[in-house]
Design a protein around this motif. Sequence first.
Motif, short mmCIF file in Angstrom:
data_model
loop_
_atom_site.label_atom_id
_atom_site.label_comp_id
_atom_site.label_asym_id
_atom_site.label_seq_id
_atom_site.Cartn_x
_atom_site.Cartn_y
_atom_site.Cartn_z
N ARG A 12 0.66 -0.71 0.04
CA ARG A 12 0.22 -0.32 0.19
C ARG A 12 0.92 1.61 0.40
N LEU A 13 2.12 1.26 1.08
CA LEU A 13 2.64 2.65 0.55
C LEU A 13 3.28 2.78 -0.02
N GLN A 14 3.74 1.24 -1.35
CA GLN A 14 4.45 1.91 -2.20
C GLN A 14 3.94 2.28 -3.59
N GLN A 15 2.37 1.51 -2.82
CA GLN A 15 1.01 2.43 -4.30
C GLN A 15 1.45 3.68 -4.24
N LEU A 16 0.94 3.65 -2.93
CA LEU A 16 0.72 5.66 -2.86
C LEU A 16 1.71 6.41 -2.50
N MET A 17 2.94 5.96 -3.08
CA MET A 17 4.40 7.39 -3.32
C MET A 17 4.48 6.80 -4.52
N ALA A 18 4.34 5.98 -5.94
CA ALA A 18 4.69 5.62 -6.65
C ALA A 18 3.58 6.88 -7.74
N LEU A 90 17.14 5.62 0.90
CA LEU A 90 16.62 6.84 0.60
C LEU A 90 17.48 7.46 0.28
N ALA A 91 18.66 7.78 0.01
CA ALA A 91 19.40 8.85 -0.83
C ALA A 91 19.45 7.94 -2.34
N SER A 92 19.08 6.51 -1.97
CA SER A 92 18.88 6.12 -3.47
C SER A 92 16.68 6.90 -4.30
N LEU A 93 16.88 6.22 -3.59
CA LEU A 93 14.59 7.13 -3.71
C LEU A 93 15.30 8.91 -4.01
N GLN A 94 15.78 9.07 -2.85
CA GLN A 94 15.67 11.01 -3.87
C GLN A 94 16.77 10.92 -4.57
N SER A 95 17.88 10.45 -5.06
CA SER A 95 18.51 10.32 -6.55
C SER A 95 17.34 9.65 -7.49
N SER A 96 17.00 8.77 -7.63
CA SER A 96 15.55 8.72 -8.42
C SER A 96 14.23 9.63 -8.60
N ARG A 97 13.58 10.73 -7.93
CA ARG A 97 13.25 11.54 -7.13
C ARG A 97 11.52 10.80 -6.90
N GLN A 98 11.95 9.59 -6.24
CA GLN A 98 11.00 8.68 -6.01
C GLN A 98 9.89 9.44 -4.22
N ILE A 99 11.35 10.03 -4.16
CA ILE A 99 11.15 10.96 -2.90
C ILE A 99 10.81 12.31 -2.73
N SER A 100 10.39 13.30 -2.03
CA SER A 100 10.82 14.87 -2.70
C SER A 100 12.01 15.52 -1.76
N LEU A 278 10.59 0.66 -6.02
CA LEU A 278 9.82 1.86 -6.34
C LEU A 278 11.13 2.01 -7.27
N SER A 279 11.46 1.71 -7.13
CA SER A 279 13.25 1.34 -8.92
C SER A 279 12.22 2.05 -9.52
N PRO A 280 13.04 2.61 -11.00
CA PRO A 280 12.21 2.68 -12.22
C PRO A 280 12.49 1.73 -12.90
#
Length: 283
Positions: A12-18, A90-100, A278-280
């Motif tokens: 559910r979290l992944q779906q929302l953050m996607a 979290l660094a990976s998520l930020q670099s791929s713009r999956q978190i703001s 969440l990885s592209p």
Amino acid sequence: MLDRRIREQLDRLQQLMAEQPFMVLTGAGISTPSGIPDYRDNQGVRRGRQPMMYQEFLSAPESRRRYWARAMLGWPRVRQAQPNVAHEALASLQSSRQISGLITQNVDTLHDQAGSHDVIELHGSLNRVLCLDCGQRSERDSIQHLMEAQNPYLAGVDAVQAPDGDTLLDPAFEARFQVPHCPHCAGERMKPDVVFFGENVAQVTAAKAMAAVEQAAGLLVVGSSLMAYSAFRLCRVVADQGKPLMAVNLGKTRADDLLDMKIEASCEQLLPLLAQHLSPSSP
């Protein structure tokens, strides 16, 4: 292995953050796997002794002597701490713009070391020392070398590590301690560039954090009990805006009544899975 309920929550979290990137707010729980102790247990109750309050630090030279004697022994362990897989996720998520972006209550700079950028340090950083007399900042390592040179009697003394670079030091070791003076003005009122208990978050920092969560699609809290009001107020704003407020935390938080979902799993277990999902390049 994750149990079924946690797997469902992660999905559910992944779906929302996607759909749109969330802001992330981190607390001490993300750094405990790196060997840095936290302040509170799973019920949000403070461990051990009361930390030094800001007014106590300001009011008396002996308070500053006590603080710096303990901190001199605690700093090397903080400096040597390494980011863990949760910081890296979290660094990976930020670099791929999956978190703001990232807001942290931690003062250990492990997010920066993991590769995150523009981290909002809500409570400052132990890597810097501020002179309260002239307002100049110094690198902590340079102040550490100064203290070690002036207090050789503490070489080899072992002390139990406490949160935020503090230690549990026998008071007998504190009386002889030479407090560092500012390299810029020779002032005696040096403090780590962090927000002490009883001290307010800098207005510029508080405003920047508030703007970040107001502009985000939602907020993910990671490893924080949210007992500090500076973090809790950000959650309350997100909830008031009707945006998703999620948490990954083992135990009670101050915002439990506001959360849309809380995943009670360890940060280092869950965040790499979230980053993978969440990885592209993920299907």
